[in-house]
Design a protein around this motif. Structure first.
Motif, PDB file in Angstrom:
ATOM      1  N   LEU A  76       9.305  -2.009  -9.824  1.00  0.00           N
ATOM      2  CA  LEU A  76       8.106  -2.776  -9.490  1.00  0.00           C
ATOM      3  C   LEU A  76       6.970  -1.851  -9.072  1.00  0.00           C
ATOM      4  CD1 LEU A  76       6.893  -5.645  -9.052  1.00  0.00           C
ATOM      5  CD2 LEU A  76       7.666  -5.483  -6.689  1.00  0.00           C
ATOM      6  N   GLU A  77       7.286  -0.826  -8.301  1.00  0.00           N
ATOM      7  CA  GLU A  77       6.270   0.135  -7.858  1.00  0.00           C
ATOM      8  C   GLU A  77       5.646   0.861  -9.047  1.00  0.00           C
ATOM      9  OE1 GLU A  77       8.376   2.589  -5.103  1.00  0.00           O
ATOM     10  OE2 GLU A  77       8.081   1.210  -3.419  1.00  0.00           O
ATOM     11  N   LEU A  78       6.462   1.159 -10.043  1.00  0.00           N
ATOM     12  CA  LEU A  78       5.948   1.839 -11.234  1.00  0.00           C
ATOM     13  C   LEU A  78       5.055   0.933 -12.066  1.00  0.00           C
ATOM     14  CD1 LEU A  78       9.152   3.732 -12.462  1.00  0.00           C
ATOM     15  CD2 LEU A  78       7.074   4.773 -11.534  1.00  0.00           C
ATOM     16  N   ARG A  79       5.456  -0.317 -12.236  1.00  0.00           N
ATOM     17  CA  ARG A  79       4.733  -1.224 -13.126  1.00  0.00           C
ATOM     18  C   ARG A  79       3.541  -1.916 -12.461  1.00  0.00           C
ATOM     19  NH1 ARG A  79       9.349  -4.045 -17.027  1.00  0.00           N
ATOM     20  NH2 ARG A  79      10.206  -2.064 -17.788  1.00  0.00           N
ATOM     21  N   SER A  80       3.449  -1.819 -11.145  1.00  0.00           N
ATOM     22  CA  SER A  80       2.338  -2.484 -10.448  1.00  0.00           C
ATOM     23  C   SER A  80       1.252  -1.504 -10.026  1.00  0.00           C
ATOM     24  CB  SER A  80       2.864  -3.219  -9.214  1.00  0.00           C
ATOM     25  OG  SER A  80       3.439  -2.309  -8.284  1.00  0.00           O
ATOM     26  N   THR A  81       1.282  -0.322 -10.636  1.00  0.00           N
ATOM     27  CA  THR A  81       0.289   0.700 -10.287  1.00  0.00           C
ATOM     28  C   THR A  81      -1.125   0.195 -10.487  1.00  0.00           C
ATOM     29  OG1 THR A  81       1.843   2.411 -11.005  1.00  0.00           O
ATOM     30  CG2 THR A  81      -0.448   3.079 -10.708  1.00  0.00           C
ATOM     31  N   ASN A  82      -1.344  -0.512 -11.595  1.00  0.00           N
ATOM     32  CA  ASN A  82      -2.679  -1.029 -11.908  1.00  0.00           C
ATOM     33  C   ASN A  82      -2.815  -2.515 -11.587  1.00  0.00           C
ATOM     34  OD1 ASN A  82      -3.457   1.506 -12.985  1.00  0.00           O
ATOM     35  ND2 ASN A  82      -2.416   1.000 -14.910  1.00  0.00           N
ATOM     36  N   VAL A  83      -1.815  -3.046 -10.880  1.00  0.00           N
ATOM     37  CA  VAL A  83      -1.848  -4.470 -10.513  1.00  0.00           C
ATOM     38  C   VAL A  83      -1.772  -4.571  -8.987  1.00  0.00           C
ATOM     39  CG1 VAL A  83      -0.740  -6.712 -10.768  1.00  0.00           C
ATOM     40  CG2 VAL A  83      -0.645  -5.064 -12.647  1.00  0.00           C
ATOM     41  N   PRO A  84      -2.902  -4.856  -8.337  1.00  0.00           N
ATOM     42  CA  PRO A  84      -2.873  -4.944  -6.872  1.00  0.00           C
ATOM     43  C   PRO A  84      -2.037  -6.130  -6.399  1.00  0.00           C
ATOM     44  CG  PRO A  84      -4.989  -5.701  -7.729  1.00  0.00           C
ATOM     45  CD  PRO A  84      -4.233  -5.135  -8.881  1.00  0.00           C
ATOM     46  N   LEU A  85      -0.967  -5.844  -5.658  1.00  0.00           N
ATOM     47  CA  LEU A  85      -0.084  -6.903  -5.161  1.00  0.00           C
ATOM     48  C   LEU A  85      -0.529  -7.336  -3.764  1.00  0.00           C
ATOM     49  CD1 LEU A  85       3.402  -5.447  -6.210  1.00  0.00           C
ATOM     50  CD2 LEU A  85       2.004  -7.120  -7.433  1.00  0.00           C
ATOM     51  N   GLN A  86      -0.877  -8.610  -3.645  1.00  0.00           N
ATOM     52  CA  GLN A  86      -1.303  -9.146  -2.353  1.00  0.00           C
ATOM     53  C   GLN A  86      -0.072  -9.619  -1.577  1.00  0.00           C
ATOM     54  OE1 GLN A  86      -4.524  -8.920  -1.443  1.00  0.00           O
ATOM     55  NE2 GLN A  86      -4.933  -7.965  -3.434  1.00  0.00           N
ATOM     56  N   ILE A  87       0.731  -8.638  -1.154  1.00  0.00           N
ATOM     57  CA  ILE A  87       1.985  -9.003  -0.495  1.00  0.00           C
ATOM     58  C   ILE A  87       2.418  -7.855   0.424  1.00  0.00           C
ATOM     59  CG2 ILE A  87       3.368  -8.072  -2.384  1.00  0.00           C
ATOM     60  CD1 ILE A  87       5.353 -10.361  -1.932  1.00  0.00           C
ATOM     61  N   LYS A 110      11.546 -17.181   5.354  1.00  0.00           N
ATOM     62  CA  LYS A 110      11.167 -16.782   6.725  1.00  0.00           C
ATOM     63  C   LYS A 110      11.030 -15.266   6.832  1.00  0.00           C
ATOM     64  CE  LYS A 110      13.380 -20.708   9.024  1.00  0.00           C
ATOM     65  NZ  LYS A 110      14.510 -21.135   9.906  1.00  0.00           N
ATOM     66  N   LEU A 111      11.982 -14.559   6.262  1.00  0.00           N
ATOM     67  CA  LEU A 111      11.959 -13.097   6.347  1.00  0.00           C
ATOM     68  C   LEU A 111      10.776 -12.493   5.581  1.00  0.00           C
ATOM     69  CD1 LEU A 111      15.759 -12.321   5.853  1.00  0.00           C
ATOM     70  CD2 LEU A 111      14.452 -11.993   7.967  1.00  0.00           C
ATOM     71  N   SER A 112      10.346 -13.161   4.542  1.00  0.00           N
ATOM     72  CA  SER A 112       9.245 -12.629   3.729  1.00  0.00           C
ATOM     73  C   SER A 112       7.904 -12.721   4.437  1.00  0.00           C
ATOM     74  CB  SER A 112       9.161 -13.376   2.397  1.00  0.00           C
ATOM     75  OG  SER A 112       8.670 -14.708   2.604  1.00  0.00           O
ATOM     76  N   GLY A 113       7.794 -13.668   5.382  1.00  0.00           N
ATOM     77  CA  GLY A 113       6.521 -13.850   6.082  1.00  0.00           C
ATOM     78  C   GLY A 113       5.454 -14.475   5.203  1.00  0.00           C
ATOM     79  N   LEU A 114       5.873 -15.133   4.091  1.00  0.00           N
ATOM     80  CA  LEU A 114       4.927 -15.739   3.152  1.00  0.00           C
ATOM     81  C   LEU A 114       4.986 -17.266   3.211  1.00  0.00           C
ATOM     82  CD1 LEU A 114       5.799 -13.524   0.040  1.00  0.00           C
ATOM     83  CD2 LEU A 114       3.889 -13.168   1.612  1.00  0.00           C
ATOM     84  N   ARG A 115       3.876 -17.875   2.826  1.00  0.00           N
ATOM     85  CA  ARG A 115       3.908 -19.328   2.630  1.00  0.00           C
ATOM     86  C   ARG A 115       4.710 -19.608   1.364  1.00  0.00           C
ATOM     87  NH1 ARG A 115      -1.453 -18.475   3.296  1.00  0.00           N
ATOM     88  NH2 ARG A 115      -1.828 -19.069   1.112  1.00  0.00           N
ATOM     89  N   LYS A 116       5.261 -20.813   1.270  1.00  0.00           N
ATOM     90  CA  LYS A 116       6.144 -21.119   0.143  1.00  0.00           C
ATOM     91  C   LYS A 116       5.427 -20.968  -1.196  1.00  0.00           C
ATOM     92  CE  LYS A 116       9.654 -24.401  -1.316  1.00  0.00           C
ATOM     93  NZ  LYS A 116      10.404 -25.624  -0.978  1.00  0.00           N
ATOM     94  N   SER A 117       4.203 -21.473  -1.287  1.00  0.00           N
ATOM     95  CA  SER A 117       3.461 -21.375  -2.549  1.00  0.00           C
ATOM     96  C   SER A 117       3.178 -19.914  -2.901  1.00  0.00           C
ATOM     97  CB  SER A 117       2.149 -22.159  -2.453  1.00  0.00           C
ATOM     98  OG  SER A 117       1.355 -21.659  -1.386  1.00  0.00           O
ATOM     99  N   TYR A 141       4.994 -17.360  -1.942  1.00  0.00           N
ATOM    100  CA  TYR A 141       6.301 -16.782  -2.280  1.00  0.00           C
ATOM    101  C   TYR A 141       6.623 -17.050  -3.756  1.00  0.00           C
ATOM    102  CZ  TYR A 141      11.351 -15.812  -1.822  1.00  0.00           C
ATOM    103  OH  TYR A 141      12.625 -15.308  -1.963  1.00  0.00           O
ATOM    104  N   LEU A 142       6.478 -18.309  -4.167  1.00  0.00           N
ATOM    105  CA  LEU A 142       6.811 -18.684  -5.538  1.00  0.00           C
ATOM    106  C   LEU A 142       5.873 -18.049  -6.547  1.00  0.00           C
ATOM    107  CD1 LEU A 142       7.637 -22.465  -4.984  1.00  0.00           C
ATOM    108  CD2 LEU A 142       9.245 -20.603  -5.371  1.00  0.00           C
ATOM    109  N   ASN A 143       4.592 -17.977  -6.232  1.00  0.00           N
ATOM    110  CA  ASN A 143       3.635 -17.358  -7.150  1.00  0.00           C
ATOM    111  C   ASN A 143       3.936 -15.882  -7.344  1.00  0.00           C
ATOM    112  OD1 ASN A 143       2.214 -19.726  -7.553  1.00  0.00           O
ATOM    113  ND2 ASN A 143       0.752 -19.333  -5.905  1.00  0.00           N
ATOM    114  N   PRO A 170      11.523 -26.132  -7.236  1.00  0.00           N
ATOM    115  CA  PRO A 170      10.931 -24.866  -7.698  1.00  0.00           C
ATOM    116  C   PRO A 170      11.514 -24.345  -9.001  1.00  0.00           C
ATOM    117  CG  PRO A 170      11.310 -24.787  -5.336  1.00  0.00           C
ATOM    118  CD  PRO A 170      11.951 -26.047  -5.826  1.00  0.00           C
ATOM    119  N   PHE A 171      12.771 -24.679  -9.287  1.00  0.00           N
ATOM    120  CA  PHE A 171      13.384 -24.237 -10.551  1.00  0.00           C
ATOM    121  C   PHE A 171      12.702 -24.893 -11.761  1.00  0.00           C
ATOM    122  CE2 PHE A 171      16.913 -23.532  -7.559  1.00  0.00           C
ATOM    123  CZ  PHE A 171      17.268 -22.240  -7.897  1.00  0.00           C
TER     124      PHE A 171
END
Length: 254
Positions: free
Chosen positions: A31-42, A70-77, A79-81, A162-163
């Protein structure tokens, strides 16, 4: 990084599961390699938890999704996005199946019933001129949902939806469509042979017999007049034999 991955895997209850650590580490690095040009808001926690989620899905291992959220610290939407984005970046966006859903939600006992419903659905779709993609995950999710209903197995709709990649209103519409389908066709699909089919089969079997065999099934009936004449002829012949035996012809003397 490795220590944080180990800690989060342990908190998600996956410490003893084989290969989770290796697969998660592999996904994080890729993921770190492929997201070099994709800013991850996470945040870092969210990124690792999502990679653990994806690794578990790939390995067919179920886990507590509420705990992961809970551990991710993200809202559900959020997280899924992000999960869908990660799947695309990692080329993991494969179509979810009935078995995938059952494994992840620990619903293995309803898997067979859900597959029966999917088979019924595909069979009905194949008889209609429609462009419905029966491999879409919404149908797999709906099959699992209704299988749980039929087997009186409790299932959390918020965990299942979600599935399907459906919004609540879309889910409700599809749920009602499947309710009508099951009410109309599911019991009929369990009938081994429709009424009257046995008789048709017997008739077709007799038609397939050779002509000689068919003749043997029906005894020959002799015409009465022919039978009467034959009986009289036999009686007269017998009478002549008796008369000849009682009155032998004497030889002529020379």
């Amino acid at each position: 990084m490795t220590t944080l991955i180990e800690q989060l895997i342990a908190k998600m209850g996956l410490r003893e599961e084989p290969n989770v650590m290796e697969k998660t580490t592999e996904l994080v690095r890729l993921l770190e390699l492929r997201s070099t040009n994709v800013p991850l808001q996470i945040n870092e926690y969210g990124k690792i938890v999502l990679c653990v989620d994806l690794a578990s899905c790939l390995l067919g291992i179920g886990f507590d999704k509420e705990q992961a959220l809970k551990l991710s610290g993200l809202r559900k939407s959020h997280y899924l996005n992000n999960k869908r984005m990660f799947e695309k970046l990692l080329d993991l966006n494969k179509l979810v199946t009935v078995n995938d859903i059952c494994v992840q939600l620990s619903l293995n006992e309803v898997s067979r019933k859900a597959e029966e419903l999917m088979t019924l659905f595909r069979g009905l779709v194949s008889t209609e001129n429609t462009d419905i993609d029966t491999d879409h995950p919404q149908y797999a999710a709906m099959a699992v949902f209704h299988a749980c209903r039929l087997l009186k197995k409790k299932v959390s709709k918020p965990k299942l939806m979600p599935f399907s990649n459906l919004r609540p209103t879309q889910w409700q519409q599809l749920e009602q469509q499947w309710e009508r389908m099951i009410a109309k066709h599911y019991k009929e699909s369990k009938v081994v042979s429709p009424p009257g089919l046995d008789g048709k089969l017997k008739a077709s079997q007799q038609e397939s017999l050779p002509s000689d065999s068919k003749k043997s099934l029906k005894p020959d009936v002799e015409d009465y007049e022919k039978w009467k004449s034959r009986m009289l002829a036999m009686a007269q012949a017998k009478l002549r034999e008796l008369e000849a035996a009682n009155n032998p012809i004497e030889p002529i003397e020379a």
